[in-house]
Design a protein around this motif. Structure first.
Motif, PDB file in Angstrom:
ATOM      1  N   VAL A  25      61.339  36.925  33.436  1.00  0.00           N
ATOM      2  CA  VAL A  25      60.827  36.533  32.118  1.00  0.00           C
ATOM      3  C   VAL A  25      61.577  35.307  31.601  1.00  0.00           C
ATOM      4  CG1 VAL A  25      60.643  37.282  29.704  1.00  0.00           C
ATOM      5  CG2 VAL A  25      59.965  38.822  31.542  1.00  0.00           C
ATOM      6  N   ASP A  26      62.894  35.268  31.800  1.00  0.00           N
ATOM      7  CA  ASP A  26      63.680  34.115  31.368  1.00  0.00           C
ATOM      8  C   ASP A  26      63.249  32.859  32.113  1.00  0.00           C
ATOM      9  OD1 ASP A  26      66.206  33.148  29.868  1.00  0.00           O
ATOM     10  OD2 ASP A  26      66.501  32.437  31.933  1.00  0.00           O
ATOM     11  N   CYS A  27      62.973  32.994  33.396  1.00  0.00           N
ATOM     12  CA  CYS A  27      62.535  31.848  34.195  1.00  0.00           C
ATOM     13  C   CYS A  27      61.185  31.328  33.722  1.00  0.00           C
ATOM     14  CB  CYS A  27      62.467  32.243  35.666  1.00  0.00           C
ATOM     15  SG  CYS A  27      62.110  30.881  36.784  1.00  0.00           S
ATOM     16  N   VAL A  28      60.281  32.227  33.397  1.00  0.00           N
ATOM     17  CA  VAL A  28      58.962  31.818  32.903  1.00  0.00           C
ATOM     18  C   VAL A  28      59.098  31.073  31.580  1.00  0.00           C
ATOM     19  CG1 VAL A  28      56.785  32.709  31.985  1.00  0.00           C
ATOM     20  CG2 VAL A  28      57.691  33.612  34.124  1.00  0.00           C
ATOM     21  N   ALA A  29      59.991  31.542  30.721  1.00  0.00           N
ATOM     22  CA  ALA A  29      60.131  30.963  29.382  1.00  0.00           C
ATOM     23  C   ALA A  29      60.943  29.667  29.367  1.00  0.00           C
ATOM     24  CB  ALA A  29      60.785  31.979  28.457  1.00  0.00           C
ATOM     25  N   ARG A  30      61.758  29.438  30.371  1.00  0.00           N
ATOM     26  CA  ARG A  30      62.654  28.276  30.385  1.00  0.00           C
ATOM     27  C   ARG A  30      61.882  27.012  30.782  1.00  0.00           C
ATOM     28  NH1 ARG A  30      67.922  28.255  29.903  1.00  0.00           N
ATOM     29  NH2 ARG A  30      67.920  30.514  30.036  1.00  0.00           N
ATOM     30  N   PRO A  31      62.090  25.895  30.088  1.00  0.00           N
ATOM     31  CA  PRO A  31      61.392  24.647  30.438  1.00  0.00           C
ATOM     32  C   PRO A  31      61.842  24.100  31.793  1.00  0.00           C
ATOM     33  CG  PRO A  31      62.816  24.344  28.505  1.00  0.00           C
ATOM     34  CD  PRO A  31      62.925  25.762  28.909  1.00  0.00           C
ATOM     35  N   SER A  32      60.927  23.456  32.478  1.00  0.00           N
ATOM     36  CA  SER A  32      61.213  22.913  33.813  1.00  0.00           C
ATOM     37  C   SER A  32      62.321  21.867  33.801  1.00  0.00           C
ATOM     38  CB  SER A  32      59.950  22.295  34.410  1.00  0.00           C
ATOM     39  OG  SER A  32      58.972  23.276  34.596  1.00  0.00           O
ATOM     40  N   THR A  72      68.229  41.593  44.208  1.00  0.00           N
ATOM     41  CA  THR A  72      69.227  41.739  43.144  1.00  0.00           C
ATOM     42  C   THR A  72      70.196  40.570  43.153  1.00  0.00           C
ATOM     43  OG1 THR A  72      69.047  44.147  43.221  1.00  0.00           O
ATOM     44  CG2 THR A  72      71.045  43.223  42.238  1.00  0.00           C
ATOM     45  N   VAL A  73      70.650  40.187  44.335  1.00  0.00           N
ATOM     46  CA  VAL A  73      71.560  39.036  44.438  1.00  0.00           C
ATOM     47  C   VAL A  73      70.872  37.774  43.929  1.00  0.00           C
ATOM     48  CG1 VAL A  73      72.781  37.539  46.071  1.00  0.00           C
ATOM     49  CG2 VAL A  73      72.966  40.011  46.275  1.00  0.00           C
ATOM     50  N   ALA A  74      69.607  37.588  44.293  1.00  0.00           N
ATOM     51  CA  ALA A  74      68.868  36.406  43.827  1.00  0.00           C
ATOM     52  C   ALA A  74      68.759  36.395  42.300  1.00  0.00           C
ATOM     53  CB  ALA A  74      67.478  36.371  44.456  1.00  0.00           C
ATOM     54  N   ALA A  75      68.452  37.541  41.713  1.00  0.00           N
ATOM     55  CA  ALA A  75      68.337  37.616  40.250  1.00  0.00           C
ATOM     56  C   ALA A  75      69.685  37.356  39.578  1.00  0.00           C
ATOM     57  CB  ALA A  75      67.788  38.976  39.833  1.00  0.00           C
ATOM     58  N   LEU A  76      70.748  37.894  40.138  1.00  0.00           N
ATOM     59  CA  LEU A  76      72.073  37.681  39.560  1.00  0.00           C
ATOM     60  C   LEU A  76      72.525  36.231  39.708  1.00  0.00           C
ATOM     61  CD1 LEU A  76      73.873  40.977  40.613  1.00  0.00           C
ATOM     62  CD2 LEU A  76      72.906  40.388  38.388  1.00  0.00           C
ATOM     63  N   VAL A  77      72.181  35.609  40.836  1.00  0.00           N
ATOM     64  CA  VAL A  77      72.500  34.186  41.008  1.00  0.00           C
ATOM     65  C   VAL A  77      71.736  33.360  39.988  1.00  0.00           C
ATOM     66  CG1 VAL A  77      72.189  32.205  42.554  1.00  0.00           C
ATOM     67  CG2 VAL A  77      73.175  34.320  43.423  1.00  0.00           C
ATOM     68  N   TYR A  78      70.462  33.662  39.788  1.00  0.00           N
ATOM     69  CA  TYR A  78      69.683  32.953  38.773  1.00  0.00           C
ATOM     70  C   TYR A  78      70.325  33.108  37.399  1.00  0.00           C
ATOM     71  CZ  TYR A  78      66.190  31.848  35.326  1.00  0.00           C
ATOM     72  OH  TYR A  78      65.562  31.316  34.232  1.00  0.00           O
ATOM     73  N   LEU A  79      70.653  34.349  37.036  1.00  0.00           N
ATOM     74  CA  LEU A  79      71.219  34.592  35.711  1.00  0.00           C
ATOM     75  C   LEU A  79      72.557  33.885  35.534  1.00  0.00           C
ATOM     76  CD1 LEU A  79      70.295  38.364  35.265  1.00  0.00           C
ATOM     77  CD2 LEU A  79      69.300  36.402  34.072  1.00  0.00           C
ATOM     78  N   ALA A  80      73.367  33.847  36.581  1.00  0.00           N
ATOM     79  CA  ALA A  80      74.668  33.198  36.478  1.00  0.00           C
ATOM     80  C   ALA A  80      74.537  31.670  36.481  1.00  0.00           C
ATOM     81  CB  ALA A  80      75.566  33.636  37.623  1.00  0.00           C
ATOM     82  N   GLN A  81      73.648  31.163  37.332  1.00  0.00           N
ATOM     83  CA  GLN A  81      73.546  29.706  37.492  1.00  0.00           C
ATOM     84  C   GLN A  81      72.703  29.054  36.405  1.00  0.00           C
ATOM     85  OE1 GLN A  81      71.472  28.377  41.029  1.00  0.00           O
ATOM     86  NE2 GLN A  81      72.958  26.743  41.325  1.00  0.00           N
ATOM     87  N   VAL A  82      71.532  29.575  36.158  1.00  0.00           N
ATOM     88  CA  VAL A  82      70.607  28.915  35.230  1.00  0.00           C
ATOM     89  C   VAL A  82      70.839  29.400  33.800  1.00  0.00           C
ATOM     90  CG1 VAL A  82      68.191  28.512  34.675  1.00  0.00           C
ATOM     91  CG2 VAL A  82      68.918  28.599  37.056  1.00  0.00           C
ATOM     92  N   ARG A  83      70.796  30.686  33.590  1.00  0.00           N
ATOM     93  CA  ARG A  83      70.998  31.206  32.241  1.00  0.00           C
ATOM     94  C   ARG A  83      72.446  31.042  31.796  1.00  0.00           C
ATOM     95  NH1 ARG A  83      68.659  33.711  28.174  1.00  0.00           N
ATOM     96  NH2 ARG A  83      69.774  35.333  27.060  1.00  0.00           N
ATOM     97  N   GLY A  84      73.367  31.156  32.730  1.00  0.00           N
ATOM     98  CA  GLY A  84      74.778  30.995  32.417  1.00  0.00           C
ATOM     99  C   GLY A  84      75.147  29.567  32.044  1.00  0.00           C
ATOM    100  N   SER A  85      74.324  28.605  32.419  1.00  0.00           N
ATOM    101  CA  SER A  85      74.611  27.217  32.087  1.00  0.00           C
ATOM    102  C   SER A  85      74.423  26.934  30.592  1.00  0.00           C
ATOM    103  CB  SER A  85      73.722  26.283  32.903  1.00  0.00           C
ATOM    104  OG  SER A  85      72.377  26.403  32.498  1.00  0.00           O
TER     105      SER A  85
END
Length: 88
Positions: A25-32, A72-85
Protein backbone atom coordinates in the motif's frame (compact mmCIF):
# COMPACT_ATOMS: atom_id res chain seq x y z
CA UNK A 1 1.01 -28.22 22.87
CA UNK A 2 0.02 -28.19 19.19
CA UNK A 3 -2.67 -25.59 19.83
CA UNK A 4 -0.03 -23.18 21.12
CA UNK A 5 2.23 -23.87 18.15
CA UNK A 6 -0.61 -23.44 15.67
CA UNK A 7 -1.77 -20.26 17.38
CA UNK A 8 1.74 -18.81 17.36
CA UNK A 9 2.20 -19.71 13.69
CA UNK A 10 -1.11 -18.02 12.88
CA UNK A 11 -0.14 -14.83 14.75
CA UNK A 12 3.25 -14.71 13.00
CA UNK A 13 1.60 -15.28 9.63
CA UNK A 14 -0.89 -12.46 10.23
CA UNK A 15 1.91 -10.09 11.31
CA UNK A 16 4.04 -10.87 8.26
CA UNK A 17 1.03 -10.54 5.97
CA UNK A 18 0.27 -7.15 7.50
CA UNK A 19 3.88 -6.01 6.95
CA UNK A 20 3.78 -7.09 3.31
CA UNK A 21 0.38 -5.49 2.78
CA UNK A 22 1.54 -2.26 4.41
CA UNK A 23 4.63 -2.18 2.18
CA UNK A 24 2.49 -2.74 -0.92
CA UNK A 25 0.00 0.00 0.00
CA UNK A 26 2.86 2.39 0.81
CA UNK A 27 4.47 1.64 -2.56
CA UNK A 28 1.22 2.32 -4.41
CA UNK A 29 0.76 5.63 -2.59
CA UNK A 30 4.37 6.85 -2.93
CA UNK A 31 5.17 9.06 -5.97
CA UNK A 32 7.50 7.63 -8.61
CA UNK A 33 9.90 10.57 -8.26
CA UNK A 34 10.72 9.48 -4.71
CA UNK A 35 12.22 6.21 -6.00
CA UNK A 36 14.48 8.10 -8.41
CA UNK A 37 15.50 10.54 -5.69
CA UNK A 38 16.70 7.83 -3.30
CA UNK A 39 18.33 5.79 -6.11
CA UNK A 40 16.54 2.50 -5.54
CA UNK A 41 14.63 0.13 -7.81
CA UNK A 42 11.91 1.78 -9.90
CA UNK A 43 8.40 1.93 -8.48
CA UNK A 44 7.06 -0.59 -11.01
CA UNK A 45 9.66 -3.16 -9.95
CA UNK A 46 8.83 -2.70 -6.27
CA UNK A 47 5.12 -3.03 -7.07
CA UNK A 48 5.69 -6.34 -8.85
CA UNK A 49 7.92 -7.70 -6.07
CA UNK A 50 5.56 -6.68 -3.27
CA UNK A 51 2.41 -7.82 -5.09
CA UNK A 52 4.01 -11.24 -5.67
CA UNK A 53 5.03 -11.39 -2.01
CA UNK A 54 1.46 -10.71 -0.87
CA UNK A 55 0.00 -13.15 -3.40
CA UNK A 56 2.40 -15.94 -2.43
CA UNK A 57 1.64 -15.34 1.23
CA UNK A 58 -2.07 -15.73 0.56
CA UNK A 59 -1.49 -18.92 -1.43
CA UNK A 60 0.86 -20.67 1.01
CA UNK A 61 0.07 -18.94 4.34
CA UNK A 62 2.95 -20.77 6.06
CA UNK A 63 5.23 -18.03 7.44
CA UNK A 64 8.28 -20.31 7.37
CA UNK A 65 8.02 -21.44 3.76
CA UNK A 66 10.89 -20.36 1.54
CA UNK A 67 8.76 -18.15 -0.72
CA UNK A 68 7.17 -16.39 2.26
CA UNK A 69 10.56 -15.75 3.81
CA UNK A 70 11.83 -14.25 0.54
CA UNK A 71 8.72 -12.08 0.32
CA UNK A 72 9.13 -10.98 3.92
CA UNK A 73 12.75 -9.99 3.31
CA UNK A 74 11.71 -8.05 0.19
CA UNK A 75 9.00 -6.18 2.13
CA UNK A 76 11.37 -5.38 4.98
CA UNK A 77 14.04 -4.16 2.55
CA UNK A 78 11.45 -1.92 0.90
CA UNK A 79 10.31 -0.54 4.25
CA UNK A 80 13.87 0.08 5.41
CA UNK A 81 15.18 1.50 2.12
CA UNK A 82 12.29 3.46 0.67
CA UNK A 83 10.03 4.26 3.61
CA UNK A 84 13.00 4.59 5.95
CA UNK A 85 14.49 7.28 3.73
CA UNK A 86 11.71 9.65 4.89
CA UNK A 87 13.28 9.88 8.33
CA UNK A 88 16.68 11.03 7.06
Amino acid sequence: MFEIQNGLTFVISIALFAAKGFALVDCVARPSAKFTYIETLPKQTWLIILALAVLLHVLTWNPLSLLNLVGTVAALVYLAQVRGSDSR
